[in-house]
Scaffold this active site. Structure first.
Site, PDB file in Angstrom:
ATOM      1  CD1 TRP A  95      -0.298  -6.313  -3.116  1.00  0.00           C
ATOM      2  CD2 TRP A  95      -0.447  -6.907  -0.970  1.00  0.00           C
ATOM      3  NE1 TRP A  95       0.040  -7.643  -3.022  1.00  0.00           N
ATOM      4  CE2 TRP A  95      -0.045  -8.032  -1.714  1.00  0.00           C
ATOM      5  CE3 TRP A  95      -0.600  -7.045   0.405  1.00  0.00           C
ATOM      6  CZ2 TRP A  95       0.195  -9.271  -1.142  1.00  0.00           C
ATOM      7  CZ3 TRP A  95      -0.360  -8.279   0.987  1.00  0.00           C
ATOM      8  CH2 TRP A  95       0.042  -9.377   0.208  1.00  0.00           C
ATOM      9  CE  LYS A 126      11.313  -3.134  -6.603  1.00  0.00           C
ATOM     10  NZ  LYS A 126      11.938  -4.294  -7.269  1.00  0.00           N
ATOM     11  CD  GLU A 182       8.637 -11.299  -8.871  1.00  0.00           C
ATOM     12  OE1 GLU A 182       9.760 -11.633  -9.293  1.00  0.00           O
ATOM     13  OE2 GLU A 182       8.484 -10.435  -8.001  1.00  0.00           O
ATOM     14  CD  GLU A 210      16.312 -13.739  -8.687  1.00  0.00           C
ATOM     15  OE1 GLU A 210      15.837 -14.173  -7.634  1.00  0.00           O
ATOM     16  OE2 GLU A 210      15.894 -12.685  -9.220  1.00  0.00           O
ATOM     17  CB  CYS A 234      -0.933   0.093   1.191  1.00  0.00           C
ATOM     18  SG  CYS A 234      -2.033  -1.298   1.354  1.00  0.00           S
ATOM     19  NE  ARG A 258       4.763   1.731  -0.175  1.00  0.00           N
ATOM     20  CZ  ARG A 258       5.881   1.709   0.522  1.00  0.00           C
ATOM     21  NH1 ARG A 258       6.981   2.167   0.001  1.00  0.00           N
ATOM     22  NH2 ARG A 258       5.915   1.243   1.740  1.00  0.00           N
ATOM     23  CG  ASN A 310       1.438   0.542   4.092  1.00  0.00           C
ATOM     24  OD1 ASN A 310       1.168  -0.643   4.054  1.00  0.00           O
ATOM     25  ND2 ASN A 310       2.616   1.024   3.726  1.00  0.00           N
ATOM     26  N   GLY A 311      -0.549  -1.192   6.483  1.00  0.00           N
ATOM     27  CA  GLY A 311      -0.121  -2.013   7.613  1.00  0.00           C
ATOM     28  C   GLY A 311      -1.226  -2.973   8.001  1.00  0.00           C
ATOM     29  CG  HIS A 353      17.235 -37.739  -4.745  1.00  0.00           C
ATOM     30  ND1 HIS A 353      17.652 -39.005  -4.416  1.00  0.00           N
ATOM     31  CD2 HIS A 353      18.353 -37.080  -5.145  1.00  0.00           C
ATOM     32  CE1 HIS A 353      18.966 -39.102  -4.579  1.00  0.00           C
ATOM     33  NE2 HIS A 353      19.413 -37.943  -5.025  1.00  0.00           N
ATOM     34  CE  LYS A 357      12.958 -11.863 -10.598  1.00  0.00           C
ATOM     35  NZ  LYS A 357      13.663 -11.221  -9.547  1.00  0.00           N
TER      36      LYS A 357
HETATM   37  O1  M6R Z   1      13.151  -5.178  -0.813  1.00  0.00           O
HETATM   38  P1  M6R Z   1      13.644  -6.570  -0.556  1.00  0.00           P
HETATM   39  O2  M6R Z   1      14.859  -6.903  -1.299  1.00  0.00           O
HETATM   40  O3  M6R Z   1      13.793  -6.876   0.910  1.00  0.00           O
HETATM   41  O4  M6R Z   1      12.488  -7.510  -1.089  1.00  0.00           O
HETATM   42  C1  M6R Z   1      12.538  -8.886  -0.903  1.00  0.00           C
HETATM   43  C2  M6R Z   1      11.580  -9.600  -1.823  1.00  0.00           C
HETATM   44  O5  M6R Z   1      10.267  -9.236  -1.542  1.00  0.00           O
HETATM   45  C3  M6R Z   1      11.879  -9.313  -3.294  1.00  0.00           C
HETATM   46  O6  M6R Z   1      13.201  -9.615  -3.614  1.00  0.00           O
HETATM   47  C4  M6R Z   1      10.949 -10.134  -4.197  1.00  0.00           C
HETATM   48  O7  M6R Z   1      11.231 -11.487  -4.066  1.00  0.00           O
HETATM   49  C5  M6R Z   1      11.102  -9.669  -5.639  1.00  0.00           C
HETATM   50  N1  M6R Z   1       9.888  -9.043  -6.078  1.00  0.00           N
HETATM   51  C6  M6R Z   1      11.396 -10.752  -6.600  1.00  0.00           C
HETATM   52  O8  M6R Z   1      11.568 -10.244  -7.884  1.00  0.00           O
END
Ligand code: M6R
Length: 595
Positions: free
Chosen positions: A73, A590, A479, A472, A2, A27, A99-100, A495, A476
């Site tokens: 969010w 984000k 996501e 990673e 948010c 956000r 927000n929270g 396994h 990606k």
């Molecule tokens: O701001 P941060 O690096 O602490 O965020 C951690 C994760 O939320 C962030 O890396 C998330 O996994 C990404 N959106 C992945 O692309």
């Protein structure tokens, strides 16, 4: 999650708030809303969907000089108009954005229901609006009402508040959720981050947990939760409004992928001088004196941490543990005698990592935050900070922050190993290798359309450093393209998980490490024998001519920096082919500022 932005001053609040919300959309972006004061009356507008929809809704609203907006969010209640913020109290005295998460909202809600307050949403936020109204009716004093509210609610909050009886004032309260005040001439602002206000001002005042503000166009008053006034100087931010523009790119993600060679070169300038590491000597001695390093992070930052662990252990023989922020915060493993805790976080605001940092502090251990955002919460709360200098990362899918994190960890590892490697040379080679990958992005796009995009699921496999890249890469791809993808250690497939391989299941292998290249090639044979559609992404020195994409050589230990870029582009083109919202994938935000 948010985003909040509020404005009071001489200009038209609507334009400033809508612009601020657009920069905060990263956000949270399932719904949004805005409240203005017009002729002493608070008007509220809310819309499901993106800020553009809200902008349309308020396009004919007459200019106002005070207001606040919110991009959501969803936590409590689905994305719907009635759950969108701002929320207004039963008798319309209080309007607020939040927000929270308010942990004890149900208990307070039951009390308020008994007193005759009504609720039209499923949110925890509406409870705070009614609680504030209840307190205000008792005290007829907004400051006292906020103090009483803060003592009653448990949880995390950044609140922007308007009161119908003092409609020339913005109130704001904060606990465990980011919020800043923006300082201007003839106006003042509140916002979830500096970027939301940077077009108007580059002067900001930090707000600490359990503080609240009374903001008019001329003054910002800060109080603690007992109502004691606090004096705090403003600081000037070096965030540049141009850094957050899209330029000629279609998406921030592509822009940020393209910026990665520059990010590496910037870090070389920031942290290397004539081959010697330029890291604050106090930080270096904390790292050097530690008998074990504990890296705590989430998501992509955690994946960067795994690569960092490998580099530090390989180059400097110092043991490193990597922990998931959300797990670590509630269970401290056995800790060595002289630990140092390293928090890796692009945003510096991730709630899971913050809870872990608080636990670490409670035990009196030293901490270092590696972050892209100067002045962020985890930066302020740790003993030390190292900045990533990657420039604002806007796309939800993290790319350049990962590259910056791994680069900085490589610099630290090398310093711990008495500069065994010539990193000026080796990282420059990496930057060139990334440029070469980007110049061949059409080849990657073709791989995606031919071999990946129409699948429901996929696997990335690799060993050792390549396995960390596979983790990673999988994050990606899932996501932003919503293809269910897992990253696997290639030796582990047999396994159990190999049972999932069917005709045409895409299996993408990362091969950049000589000592395990053949092992991963064996795993490829195993899945090929089960009709998988295999794609091999290899590095020149371990490549076969018929591999699908060959990355020009770097030092093996730095290979993740280049290999990951291929996988970022795979994810980008998969999402593009499917017509998804690349920069704002569904269900995500984000900065993950709630636990
Ligand atoms: O701001 P941060 O690096 O602490 O965020 C951690 C994760 O939320 C962030 O890396 C998330 O996994 C990404 N959106 C992945 O692309």
């Amino acid at each position: 999650m948010c985003g909040i932005v509020g404005y009071t001053g001489i200009k038209n609040a609507k334009d400033i708030i809508i612009n601020g919300l657009k920069t905060l959309e990263y956000r949270g972006y399932d719904s949004s809303g805005i409240a203005f004061v017009n002729e002493g009356k608070i008007e509220v507008y809310r819309e499901v969907g993106r800020i553009n929809a809200l902008e349309q809704l308020v396009k004919d609203v007459q200019p106002a000089h005070i207001g606040m907006g919110h991009t959501r969010w969803a936590t409590h209640g689905k994305p719907a108009k009635e759950n969108s913020h701002p929320h207004t109290s039963t008798n319309r005295l209080i309007t607020l954005v939040h927000n929270g998460v308010i942990e004890n909202y149900l208990e307070i809600k039951n009390e308020l229901l008994k007193k005759g307050y009504t609720f039209s949403s499923e949110t925890d936020t509406e409870v705070v609006a009614n609680l504030l109204e209840d307190e205000y009716k008792k005290t007829k004093d907004m400051k006292q009402a906020i103090i009483n509210m803060m003592k009653r609610v448990h949880g995390s909050y950044a609140l922007g508040i308007l009161c119908a009886d003092s409609s020339d004032t913005l109130y704001c309260a904060k606990n465990k959720t980011p919020m800043l005040a923006g300082v201007g001439e003839g106006f003042n602002m509140i916002g979830s981050d500096a970027m939301a206000m940077i077009k108007e001002t580059n002067k900001f005042i930090e707000i600490n947990d359990l503080e609240f503000l009374v903001v008019s166009d001329k003054n910002i008053e800060i109080y603690d939760q007992d109502g004691n006034a606090i004096k705090r100087d403003s600081f000037t931010s070096n965030v540049n409004a141009n850094d957050i523009s899209l330029g000629t790119y279609d998406h921030y993600m592509l822009k940020e992928i393209n910026e990665q060679p520059t990010v590496i070169r910037t870090l070389l300038k920031e942290y290397l001088d004539n081959g010697k590491t330029k890291i604050d000597s106090q930080i270096l001695s904390e790292i050097k004196n530690a008998d074990r390093l504990y890296i705590v992070a989430s998501g992509t930052s955690m994946h960067a941490g795994y690569v960092g662990k490998y580099l530090i252990e390989e180059l400097a023989s110092i043991p490193v543990e990597v922990h998931i922020g959300s797990e670590f915060g509630y269970h401290l493993p056995l800790i060595s005698k002289k630990p140092l805790f390293i928090f890796i976080t692009q945003s510096g605001e991730t709630a899971d990592s913050r809870v872990a940092l608080q636990l670490v502090k409670k035990h009196g251990y030293k901490s270092l935050t590696i972050t892209n955002v100067a002045g962020s919460t985890l930066s302020r709360e740790a003993d030390y900070t190292l900045l990533l200098h990657a420039g604002p990362e806007i796309a939800v899918a993290s790319t350049k922050a990962y590259v910056a994190q791994v680069t900085l960890l490589a610099l630290i590892a090398n310093e711990l190993a008495s500069n065994k490697l010539d990193l000026n040379l080796e990282l420059s080679k990496v930057a060139t290798s990334i440029e070469d990958i980007i110049s061949r992005k059409d080849q990657i796009r073709k791989i995606v359309t031919d071999r990946i995009v129409y699948s429901r699921n996929a696997f990335y496999i690799g060993r050792n450093l390549d396995y960390y890249v596979a983790l990673e890469a999988a994050l990606k791809l899932k996501e932003i393209s919503y293809i269910q993808t897992e990253g696997f250690a290639s030796g582990e497939l047999k396994h159990g998980t190999i049972a999932l391989i069917e005709d045409e299941t895409p299996v993408l292998a990362i091969i950049s490490q000589k000592h395990i290249a053949l092992n991963t090639r064996s795993a490829i044979q195993e899945v090929r024998a089960r009709e998988a559609m295999t794609t091999i992404i290899s590095m020149e020195h371990v490549a076969n001519d018929d591999d699908n994409f060959i990355v020009s050589d770097t030092h093996e230990l730095l290979a993740p920096l280049a290999m990951v870029v291929v996988t970022q582009l795979i994810a980008y083109y998969a999402a593009l082919a499917k017509g998804y919202d690349i920069d704002k994938p569904r269900n995500l935000a984000k900065s993950v500022t709630v636990e």
